[in-house]
Motif scaffolding. Structure first.
Motif, mmCIF file in Angstrom:
data_model
loop_
_atom_site.group_PDB
_atom_site.id
_atom_site.type_symbol
_atom_site.label_atom_id
_atom_site.label_comp_id
_atom_site.label_asym_id
_atom_site.label_seq_id
_atom_site.Cartn_x
_atom_site.Cartn_y
_atom_site.Cartn_z
ATOM 1 N N LYS A 119 52.822 -0.980 17.157
ATOM 2 C CA LYS A 119 53.348 0.061 18.055
ATOM 3 C C LYS A 119 53.301 1.402 17.347
ATOM 4 O O LYS A 119 53.580 1.498 16.151
ATOM 5 N N VAL A 120 52.906 2.444 18.095
ATOM 6 C CA VAL A 120 52.983 3.805 17.555
ATOM 7 C C VAL A 120 54.039 4.577 18.332
ATOM 8 O O VAL A 120 54.242 4.359 19.526
ATOM 9 N N ILE A 121 54.719 5.470 17.641
ATOM 10 C CA ILE A 121 55.719 6.341 18.264
ATOM 11 C C ILE A 121 55.367 7.782 17.927
ATOM 12 O O ILE A 121 55.208 8.136 16.756
ATOM 13 N N PHE A 122 55.237 8.592 18.952
ATOM 14 C CA PHE A 122 54.883 10.010 18.826
ATOM 15 C C PHE A 122 56.127 10.813 19.218
ATOM 16 O O PHE A 122 56.393 11.004 20.406
ATOM 17 N N PRO A 123 56.926 11.281 18.245
ATOM 18 C CA PRO A 123 58.200 11.947 18.561
ATOM 19 C C PRO A 123 58.058 13.137 19.499
ATOM 20 O O PRO A 123 58.897 13.339 20.383
ATOM 21 N N GLU A 124 57.007 13.927 19.305
ATOM 22 C CA GLU A 124 56.813 15.087 20.176
ATOM 23 C C GLU A 124 56.596 14.665 21.632
ATOM 24 O O GLU A 124 57.037 15.353 22.563
ATOM 25 N N SER A 125 55.949 13.526 21.818
ATOM 26 C CA SER A 125 55.760 13.004 23.171
ATOM 27 C C SER A 125 57.095 12.586 23.776
ATOM 28 O O SER A 125 57.351 12.809 24.975
ATOM 29 N N LEU A 126 57.961 11.994 22.961
ATOM 30 C CA LEU A 126 59.288 11.608 23.442
ATOM 31 C C LEU A 126 60.085 12.828 23.882
ATOM 32 O O LEU A 126 60.791 12.792 24.900
ATOM 33 N N ILE A 127 59.979 13.919 23.104
ATOM 34 C CA ILE A 127 60.678 15.156 23.475
ATOM 35 C C ILE A 127 60.143 15.697 24.801
ATOM 36 O O ILE A 127 60.905 16.077 25.706
ATOM 37 N N ALA A 128 58.806 15.741 24.931
ATOM 38 C CA ALA A 128 58.199 16.273 26.154
ATOM 39 C C ALA A 128 58.620 15.465 27.380
ATOM 40 O O ALA A 128 58.968 16.036 28.424
ATOM 41 N N ARG A 129 58.619 14.148 27.244
ATOM 42 C CA ARG A 129 59.028 13.313 28.374
ATOM 43 C C ARG A 129 60.524 13.440 28.639
ATOM 44 O O ARG A 129 60.976 13.366 29.795
ATOM 45 N N GLY A 130 61.321 13.649 27.571
ATOM 46 C CA GLY A 130 62.748 13.887 27.750
ATOM 47 C C GLY A 130 63.018 15.175 28.506
ATOM 48 O O GLY A 130 63.942 15.257 29.321
ATOM 49 N N ILE A 131 62.210 16.201 28.252
ATOM 50 C CA ILE A 131 62.341 17.469 28.968
ATOM 51 C C ILE A 131 62.050 17.272 30.449
ATOM 52 O O ILE A 131 62.794 17.762 31.321
#
Length: 444
Positions: A119-131
Motif C-alpha cells: 500500500k502507498v499513502i500520499f499525504p498531500e492527496s489525503l489533504i486535498a481529498r479532506g478539503i
C-alpha cells in the motif's frame, strides 16, 4: 504484533505514538540518534539507529517477524526500496509514503506491489481529498462516516441563542433520537460530557447523528447550510494541484501565489483557473482575487502562522468558510481559538489511513478514528460482557468514556440512557487518551 516504522520525522513520530497505545511492539528506525533518544524516553517503543535500506539495520529491527512495515522518510524511492527489502525478508504488510500522484494510478500500483509494496499513502492527496470533503459539507468542521453514512460524526461550533445553548445535556432528551453529543472541545480542552454539562456558545461539539437528521442538527446549532461555488486558495504546490485535479467541475478556483514562476506553471497546467501573483495576507491581493464574492478560503502556505493569519483576514472580509493546513500541532489551539474553521494535518490523516489498513487486515479491531486528545474505538460485544448487564444509564462508566453509537445487525443506531447492548453489537466508544484500557475492560 510487531510494527516497524522507518523515519523518525513528524509523521513517523506521530504514527509511533498512536500505534504504541495499542500495546504493540514498535520499532522505529532513523539515522538521527538524537531524534531516537527523544522518542525512546517518551514512548513505549524500541529504537534502531541506521538506514532503512540497509539489510543489517532491518535485521536489527526484526523485520523478518514484522506484521506491519511502514516507511515514511521524505524520499519516496527510499520508502519503496525499504518496503521491497522488508517484504523479501518476511514482513507481512508493507506501506510506503509517496510524493507523486502517479503512484496512485492502478497500472502503477500493480508494478509497485510486485516490488513488495502492499500500500502507498500520499499525504498531500489525503489533504486535498479532506478539503473537498469539507467543501461538500459547508456547515461542519469535521466529518466522518460509519456504516455507509447511516452513522455520521460531525464537528460543529455551537452558536449563541440556539435551542441547545446554556442547556444541561440532561434537558435535551427530546433530541436523543436526532443526535448524541460525544465530545466537547472547550477552552483548548477535550471533554467527555455527561448529563450535568451545560452547552456553551463557541463549544465545538462532536455529534453522532444520521444523514437524515443533518438538517435538524444544523438548525439546532445555529448554523445555516450554504452552497460553495467560488473558492480562493492561498499558494500553489502539490496539494493545490491535486485539489484542482480532484475537485468537481462546478467549483471555481482563484489561486494566489507569491512566486511568479510557480504562478505561471499553475496557469499552464490549469488554464481555466484564475491565478493572482501576490501575498495572500495582504488586503489588496485578496481584493484582486475577489475575496468579497468568495464562499470559501483555503490556506496552504508552508507556515502554520501564515495560514492562520490569512484565514483571519479572509473571515474579516466576509468569507463564510475557511480551511487551513496546520502542520505544527502547537498551533492547533491558536487556530481553534480564532475560529479558523476546518483544520487539516498530514500526520493525523496519515495515521487514520494506517489504522484503517490495520482494521481492514484484521490486525486491530478497536481504534478507528483520532480526535483531538481522544480516540474512537470499534469494540465488539462478546457473550457475557459486563456492558450487557444493564441499561446504559445504570452502567458504571468511567467519566473519560462515552458511547457514540452502535451497530446491530448491520443497522447503525444512536445511544441513550435506555439503550441495552447485546452480544454481537459493535459499539463506537469515545475515550480520552489514556483511558483505552478502561474502555476495553467494559467489554470483557
Amino acid at each position: 504484533m510487531i510494527i516497524t516504522i522507518v523515519g523518525a520525522s513528524t509523521t513517523g513520530t506521530y504514527l509511533a505514538k498512536y500505534l504504541s497505545d495499542e500495546q504493540m511492539d514498535i520499532y522505529i528506525v532513523d539515522k538521527d540518534v538524537n531524534k531516537l533518544l527523544a522518542l525512546d524516553t517518551e514512548y513505549n517503543l524500541m529504537t534502531v539507529v541506521g538506514d532503512g535500506t540497509v539489510f543489517a539495520t532491518l535485521r536489527q529491527a526484526e523485520v523478518e517477524k514484522c506484521d506491519l512495515f511502514i516507511s515514511v522518510t521524505n524520499v519516496a524511492e527510499r520508502n519503496i526500496v525499504a518496503c521491497g527489502m522488508a517484504k523479501s525478508m518476511g514482513a507481512k504488510m508493507t506501506v510506503a509514503r509517496v510524493d507523486r500522484n502517479d503512484y496512485l494510478e492502478q497500472d502503477n500500483q500493480t508494478v509497485i506491489q510486485k516490488m513488495g509494496v502492499d500500500k502507498v499513502i500520499f499525504p498531500e492527496s489525503l489533504i486535498a481529498r479532506g478539503i473537498i470533503e469539507s467543501l461538500n459539507h459547508s456547515c461542519f468542521r469535521f466529518w466522518y462516516e460509519f456504516q455507509k453514512q447511516e452513522l455520521i460524526m460531525v464537528g460543529i461550533r455551537l452558536e449563541d441563542n440556539t435551542p441547545l445553548t446554556y442547556k444541561y445535556l440532561r434537558e435535551l432528551n427530546q433530541y436523543h433520537d436526532l443526535f448524541h453529543v460525544s465530545v466537547i472541545r472547550r477552552d483548548f480542552r477535550t471533554l467527555i460530557p455527561n448529563g450535568n454539562y451545560i452547552l456553551m456558545p463557541n463549544d465545538i461539539l462532536y455529534l453522532t447523528t444520521s444523514e437524515k437528521h443533518l438538517p435538524e442538527v444544523v438548525e439546532l446549532t445555529g448554523k445555516q447550510a450554504y452552497d460553495i461555488k467560488k473558492i480562493v486558495v492561498a499558494r500553489t504546490g502539490k496539494i493545490t494541484e491535486l485539489l484542482l485535479e480532484y475537485a468537481p467541475k462546478h467549483l471555481h478556483f482563484t489561486v494566489i501565489e507569491q512566486d511568479i514562476n510557480m504562478a505561471r506553471e499553475l496557469s499552464r497546467l490549469f488554464p481555466s483557473v484564475d491565478i493572482i501573483h501576490g501575498e495572500s495576507s495582504e488586503f489588496e491581493v485578496l481584493n484582486e482575487a475577489g475575496i468579497a464574492q468568495a464562499d470559501a478560503f483555503i490556506a496552504l502556505e508552508d507556515s502554520s502562522q501564515g495560514n492562520i493569519l490569512s484565514c483571519l483576514t479572509a473571515k474579516d472580509l466576509g468569507v463564510k468558510k475557511s480551511i487551513a493546513e496546520i502542520e505544527r500541532s502547537q498551533f492547533f489551539n491558536m487556530a481553534e481559538s480564532f475560529n479558523i474553521g476546518t483544520i487539516l494535518n498530514k500526520q493525523v490523516l496519515m495515521a487514520d489511513a494506517v489504522f484503517q489498513l490495520l482494521i481492514d487486515a484484521g490486525a486491530i479491531s478497536s481504534k478507528c478514528l483520532v480526535l483531538p486528545d481522544a480516540v474512537v474505538l470499534r469494540l465488539d460485544i462478546k457473550p457475557g460482557a459486563k456492558i450487557t448487564s444493564s441499561q446504559v444509564k445504570d452502567l458504571k462508566i468511567p467519566e473519560e468514556i462515552t458511547f457514540a453509537g452502535f451497530i446491530r445487525e448491520n443497522q447503525a443506531r444512536l445511544v441513550n440512557g435506555q439503550t441495552t447492548f447485546l452480544p454481537g453489537d459493535t459499539v463506537l466508544v469515545v475515550c480520552l487518551q489514556g483511558a483505552l484500557q478502561k474502555a476495553q475492560k467494559l467489554f470483557r
